[in-house]
Write a protein that holds these residues in place. Structure first.
Motif, short mmCIF file in Angstrom:
data_model
loop_
_atom_site.label_atom_id
_atom_site.label_comp_id
_atom_site.label_asym_id
_atom_site.label_seq_id
_atom_site.Cartn_x
_atom_site.Cartn_y
_atom_site.Cartn_z
N ILE A 48 -4.41 -23.84 -29.18
CA ILE A 48 -3.87 -25.19 -29.29
C ILE A 48 -4.54 -25.94 -30.43
CG2 ILE A 48 -5.48 -26.22 -27.62
CD1 ILE A 48 -1.75 -26.98 -27.79
N TYR A 52 -2.91 -28.19 -33.61
CA TYR A 52 -3.23 -29.56 -33.98
C TYR A 52 -3.81 -29.67 -35.39
CZ TYR A 52 -1.99 -31.71 -29.60
OH TYR A 52 -1.28 -32.18 -28.56
N ARG A 75 -0.27 -33.88 -16.10
CA ARG A 75 -1.36 -33.37 -16.92
C ARG A 75 -2.63 -34.16 -16.64
NH1 ARG A 75 0.58 -32.30 -22.43
NH2 ARG A 75 -0.94 -33.78 -23.24
N ARG A 78 -3.05 -37.52 -18.54
CA ARG A 78 -3.35 -37.56 -19.99
C ARG A 78 -2.07 -37.77 -20.79
NH1 ARG A 78 -6.71 -34.20 -17.63
NH2 ARG A 78 -8.93 -34.49 -17.96
N ARG A 79 -2.22 -38.51 -21.88
CA ARG A 79 -1.03 -38.79 -22.69
C ARG A 79 -0.73 -37.63 -23.62
NH1 ARG A 79 -3.08 -44.15 -25.34
NH2 ARG A 79 -4.91 -42.80 -25.44
N ARG A 80 0.52 -37.64 -24.14
CA ARG A 80 0.91 -36.62 -25.12
C ARG A 80 0.92 -37.23 -26.50
NH1 ARG A 80 6.02 -34.83 -21.57
NH2 ARG A 80 5.00 -33.20 -20.35
N LYS A 81 0.67 -36.38 -27.50
CA LYS A 81 0.85 -36.84 -28.88
C LYS A 81 2.10 -36.14 -29.41
CE LYS A 81 -1.75 -37.64 -33.10
NZ LYS A 81 -2.98 -37.34 -33.82
N ASP B 17 -8.64 -36.17 -30.66
CA ASP B 17 -7.57 -35.29 -30.18
C ASP B 17 -7.81 -34.79 -28.76
OD1 ASP B 17 -6.14 -35.45 -32.47
OD2 ASP B 17 -7.09 -33.70 -33.41
N GLU B 19 -7.81 -35.91 -25.77
CA GLU B 19 -6.93 -36.21 -24.65
C GLU B 19 -5.70 -35.30 -24.65
OE1 GLU B 19 -5.93 -40.30 -24.30
OE2 GLU B 19 -4.40 -39.93 -22.79
N TRP B 20 -5.03 -35.22 -25.83
CA TRP B 20 -3.79 -34.41 -25.81
C TRP B 20 -4.07 -32.92 -25.77
CZ3 TRP B 20 -3.65 -39.27 -27.60
CH2 TRP B 20 -4.22 -39.55 -28.83
N ILE B 21 -5.17 -32.52 -26.40
CA ILE B 21 -5.46 -31.09 -26.38
C ILE B 21 -5.72 -30.63 -24.95
CG2 ILE B 21 -7.22 -29.39 -27.02
CD1 ILE B 21 -7.14 -30.37 -29.78
N VAL B 22 -6.55 -31.39 -24.23
CA VAL B 22 -6.83 -31.01 -22.84
C VAL B 22 -5.57 -31.12 -22.01
CG1 VAL B 22 -8.14 -31.63 -20.79
CG2 VAL B 22 -9.27 -31.62 -22.99
N GLY B 23 -4.80 -32.19 -22.24
CA GLY B 23 -3.56 -32.36 -21.51
C GLY B 23 -2.61 -31.20 -21.73
#
Lengths: 114, 919
Positions: A48, A52, A75, A78-81, B17, B19-23
């Motif tokens: 992952i 990114y 999740r 947790r928010r998504r990007k 990053d 938050e989204w990586i872990v999510g």
């Protein structure tokens, strides 16, 4: 991140894969789906963080833009990007595709036979 | 694993990053779990973690390699300089793979053993208990006089239901309280009858702990506390999946518990096994023992309570001290005179009662021992690095000469140490996880790992003792353990890198360049002096460890040699066969046991069969007070309390308990005949030191013998409590005269265990197909279990001491070899001038003896101080036991000298001509 006009927008192979995934996914494009798309189609295992790193590089080059979504319960809150193609990204992809298509034109049979 | 992996993935990702990586990782994990199962998901997560770590090491630590962008160019700033050092150090280490492998392996073993031990200590002693706000949970005890320990000593006592109710009315420190006590149940129907451990509880018990049923509901107040209410039960996750196939339709079904139907109302979550650590079935107090609700003196229950948030722990302890005394004052006139009175109460936090003092001590001592091993490993590495630094003086001198600062050189050498420690830590994590999974494999049963005998002084509260039971499989590498490993690694790195760094920075380039690389100079010998000191330290550390291990081994041997009063060979014992009150009266029960004995004895190969209610070295079973009308000693004797045991006539020959005087029970000692008892020698010593015990009358406060019975014989002492605890006065009553519904079979035979168990099972089933047969052990196993703690600590300490000795031998060897090499020229000159072989040996060995002697003296001093820490763990051995110390010193000395053998031989073979020519 500001668009840097001095960077030539030639795309690396992995960058192309990521941009194509964005095209396919449309509004559903974020880290997990992009990775799934590339793993599922190109059949290569990637981390992952690699996704990114590439997306951020593309953002620095001004080819994609991102926004942060709302927290979702599944999740752990947790928010998504999310990411989407900018017009310059679309152009760069088109150029890359055209280059590839031009170079391969007429070679389809030969390439298959390789 | 999952939490740890996510933590690591988040940790190495850029903070923005994270938050989204872990999510994204969680999302993907859950998706794979849904489609391919949890095993596949875990596998994926492991791989993902590796990929992320590799990615991070390439991109984040090295600085981003995005071409032409704002990433800092290499060579800028302190971070990139360190990065340069790291790459240089990597190159250096790669150039000498043998050295690197030895160094990393040594550290991996040391760090791995430390990590594994810490994981154990963390799980057993430190980790917050898995309950809701565990820091507010407390156990409330009545303090009662401990008669065995002597006057003025108190132990933690338990509660009767009426006293509990009174306590509830008085106390203000706790928001909620519940009673609980351990019970064994027979569960029948739906297949083989089975023996299940469980607890009787009051209704708030699960809620106080913050446990809610995964299916159904907990008990209501009505069900739990009103006599004669509907029989209901909750079952544990293990019993539910094992016996009922995880069927959700279990709710509302009737199951057979102790011969009566119970309706299952709830299933408790996986992993929760009650405060006993073994419970799988819960029944309300009121149903199983309705008569207990009104019995003032039936002290059977523990109290678990939740402290009010606004009351501090100290305040709760102080309040409880007073409140409990007031409870006993309320009942002052109703209590029988011999009942022990509670002068005060004691509230202890649940977390503090989870392991007894000895387990705590063993854990810390073993952790300390592993720490010593790591220290010794560090010393070895320091020596190796220092030796290399001498060899590398030219290289370093050149770097200094062309402008590297001393700080830069020191940093370079430190980075090498840090890198070795880091690699060692990665290897150490692998070693630790292997060690832990081996432990989990060897000890699969969740209650074996921390089971221990009731040692003297151990609390006997129903429940608290069981809190030490933690399965090996529950111990893993979690975040806290990982942080510990990081800390250990940093300390290791400092220890390993310090000396080379100091040496390197004190380097004088001109001198270094002038002398040749390998031969000794005055300064070389000076450096060597430091290394000798290190080796002496190593010897001292090894001696301390060896002394500790030696003392534990001697304790284990002493324990092993202690007679427990029975002949355990070829004797098999079962768990109690419990006849349910619903199906058996005392008459039918007596007949049942008589038939069972007859049937098992008829099995070919069986020599003798006895029934007894209590197994030796099992913590003991029942105690009671007695009266001795015939001695003229007036009143009740409850000091000491007397152990009461039920037995059939053949119990004594089966276990090899010797008859010293009089006769044992016979078939004629049955109901209706004059009541008879046997006593043990300890009882004779205590009650009839001068009189003839035979024919004396004794009134026993249990088993219907309170009217008095005649002593017909004296048998040898048996240690029922623990191997360490000498026998106290015991009385045996014949089962035929005093019915007891739970008895163990003891069988002496030539048959192998499997055949015998099958035969016993067959005979039992023929008599009553609903009775479970479980807990089958040989007496040897029973004794082995009772020695568990001493054996494990002896074994662990010995293993670590052996490792320490090996590492020390390597250290001594390294330093002596170096000496010989550095002094080759000197030896050559001496030999050329007429020195004999003998003189050369004396020269080299003299040095070794000096170093070893210093180490031994230091070690003896430290060991004398430190072995005192394990005094309470020793049995029949003094912490400064001279035999142990002398043998340990001899062993260390021999090993140190043996490690000199090759260097000395090399020294004696020095050819004067060759040695001089090389100069």
């Amino acid at each position: 991140m500001e668009h840097n006009p001095f960077v030539a927008s030639t795309l690396g192979e992995f960058e192309q894969l990521v941009l194509l995934a964005l095209v396919r996914l449309g509004p559903e494009a974020y880290g997990a789906t992009v990775r799934r798309e590339i793993e599922g189609r190109a059949g290569r295992q990637l981390s992952i963080s690699a996704v990114y790193t590439t997306l951020e590089r593309l953002e620095q080059k001004g080819l994609v833009r991102s926004w942060i979504g709302e927290p979702t319960p599944q999740r752990g809150g947790r928010r998504r990007k999310h990411f989407e193609l900018r017009p310059s990204g679309a152009r760069a992809l088109k150029v890359a595709y055209k280059t590839f298509a031009d170079m391969t034109a007429g070679l389809e049979r030969q390439l298959k036979a390789l | 694993m999952k939490k740890l992996a996510l933590f690591l993935i988040g940790f190495v990702s850029a903070p923005v990053d994270r938050e989204w990586i872990v999510g994204d990782t969680i999302e993907e994990f859950e998706r794979i779990e849904r489609f391919h199962g949890p095993a596949a998901a875990r596998r994926w997560l492991r791989r993902e973690l590796c990929r992320v770590l590799v990615h991070a090491s390439r991109h984040r630590l090295a600085g981003r390699r995005s071409p032409g962008l704002a990433a800092p160019a290499r060579g800028d700033g302190p971070m990139s300089a360190i990065w340069q050092d790291v790459r240089y150090a990597l190159r250096v280490l790669r150039r000498s793979p043998g050295f690197t492998a030895v160094a990393v392996l040594t550290l991996a073993l040391g760090i791995g053993a430390n990590t594994a031990m810490f994981a154990v200590v963390h799980a057993v002693l430190l980790k917050p208990l898995p309950f809701l706000d565990p820091e507010r949970l407390m156990l409330v005890h009545r303090l009662v006089p401990d008669r065995e320990a002597g006057p003025g000593v108190y132990r933690e006592g338990v509660w009767s239901y009426p006293k509990y109710r009174t306590f509830l009315d008085i106390q203000r420190a706790f928001t909620e309280t519940a009673l609980f006590a351990r019970r064994d149940y027979s569960v029948a129907g739906d297949g083989q009858p089975e023996r299940v451990q469980g607890e009787v509880i009051t209704d708030r018990y699960p809620a106080i702990l913050g446990i809610s049923p995964i299916l159904g509901r907990a008990f209501t107040r009505e069900e739990a506390q009103r006599a004669g209410s509907q029989a209901v039960a909750m079952i544990g996750h293990g019993l539910w999946t094992r016996r009922y196939g995880g069927d959700p339709a279990i709710l509302g079904r009737n199951i057979q518990v102790n011969g009566s139907p119970y309706t299952v109302v709830g299933v408790l979550p996986r992993g929760f096994r009650g405060l006993n650590g073994n419970a799988e079935l819960w029944t309300p107090l009121a149903v199983l023992q309705p008569e207990m609700l009104s019995q003032l003196t039936s002290h059977s229950y523990g109290i678990v309570a939740r402290r009010r948030a606004e009351v501090s722990e100290e305040a709760a302890v102080a309040a409880t001290r007073v409140d409990v005394r007031r409870v006993d004052e309320v009942y002052r006139d109703e209590m029988p005179p011999f009942m022990p009175r509670s002068p005060a109460g004691l509230a202890v936090s649940l977390s503090a009662s989870r392991a007894d003092a000895d387990i705590r001590r063993v854990s810390w001592v073993v952790l300390g021992a592993v720490g010593f091993v790591l220290l010794i490993a560090c010393v070895n590495l320091t020596n190796l690095l220092a030796a290399r630094a001498i060899g590398r003086r030219r290289e370093l001198a050149i770097r200094v000469a062309i402008g590297a600062s001393r700080g830069r050189i020191a940093r370079q050498l430190s980075v090498e140490g840090l890198l070795l420690a880091g690699l060692g830590a990665i290897g150490g994590l692998a070693v630790a996880s292997v060690l832990l999974s081996v432990a989990a494999m060897l000890l699969p049963d969740s209650d074996v790992f921390f089971r221990m005998p009731m040692a003297p002084g151990t609390s006997r509260i129903a429940g608290a003792a069981g809190l030490t039971r933690i399965g090996a499989s529950m111990i893993g590498l979690d975040v806290v353990t990982l942080l510990f490993t990081c800390g250990v690694t940093i300390v290791t790195a400092v220890l390993v890198a310090l000396m080379p760094a100091v040496q390197g920075s004190a380097l004088r380039p001109l001198d270094a360049l002038k002398t040749s690389g390998s031969s000794g100079t005055a300064r070389g010998l000076h450096a060597f002096g430091g290394r000798s000191a290190l080796v002496a330290t190593q010897i001292a550390l090894a001696l301390v460890l060896l002394a500790g291990a030696g003392l534990m081994v001697r304790s284990a041997a002493r324990l092993q040699a202690t007679g427990i009063g029975v002949v355990p060979d070829r004797v098999l014992t079962t768990a109690r066969i419990e006849l349910p009150d619903a199906n058996y009266t005392s008459e039918t029960g007596t007949t049942f046991f008589a038939q069972l004995v007859e049937r098992v004895r008829a099995v070919p190969g069986v020599e003798s069969v006895g029934l007894g209610n209590c197994a030796p070295v099992s913590g003991g079973c029942h105690w009671t007070s007695i009266e001795l009308p015939s001695t003229g000693r007036a009143g009740v004797v409850n000091d000491p309390m007397v152990g009461i045991y039920w037995a059939t006539p053949d119990y004594f020959p089966t276990l090899g308990i010797r008859l010293q005087r009089g006769r044992t029970f016979t078939g004629r000692d049955r109901a209706g005949q004059p009541k008879v008892v046997l006593v043990n020698e300890a009882a004779v010593r205590a009650f009839w030191p001068r009189a003839d015990p035979l024919g004396q009358t004794i009134a026993v406060g249990a088993g219907g013998f309170s009217d008095g019975a005649t002593v017909i014989g004296v048998v040898s002492d048996v240690r029922y409590r623990a191997i360490e605890t000498a026998a106290t006065p015991d009385v045996y009553v014949p089962l035929a005269q005093s019915f007891e519904s739970g008895m163990r079979l003891f069988v002496r035979s030539h048959l192998d265990t499997g055949t015998l168990v099958t035969a016993i099972r067959r005979e039992l089933r023929a008599l009553d197909p609903h009775l479970p047969l479980s807990g089958i052990k040989t007496m040897d196993e029973q004794v082995g279990d009772a020695m568990w703690r001493t054996r494990v600590s002896a074994w662990l300490l010995s293993a670590f001491a052996a490792l320490a000795l090996l590492l020390t031998a390597i250290g001594v060897f390294g330093v002596m070899a170096q000496t010989v090499m550095q002094r080759t020229a000197e030896i050559g000159i001496r030999m050329a001038l007429g020195a004999q072989r003998r003189d050369v040996v004396a020269l080299v060995l003299g040095r070794a003896v000096l170093v070893a002697g210093a180490g031994l003296m230091l070690g003896i001093g430290c060991a004398l101080g430190l072995t005192r820490l394990i005094t309470t763990l020793l049995y029949d051995v003094e912490p400064n036991d001279p035999v142990t110390f002398v043998s340990v010193v001899l062993v260390v000395m021999l090993v140190a000298l043996a490690a000199c053998y090759i260097p000395v031989r090399r020294a004696t073979r020095v050819d004067a001509i060759v040695a001089l020519r090389s100069e």
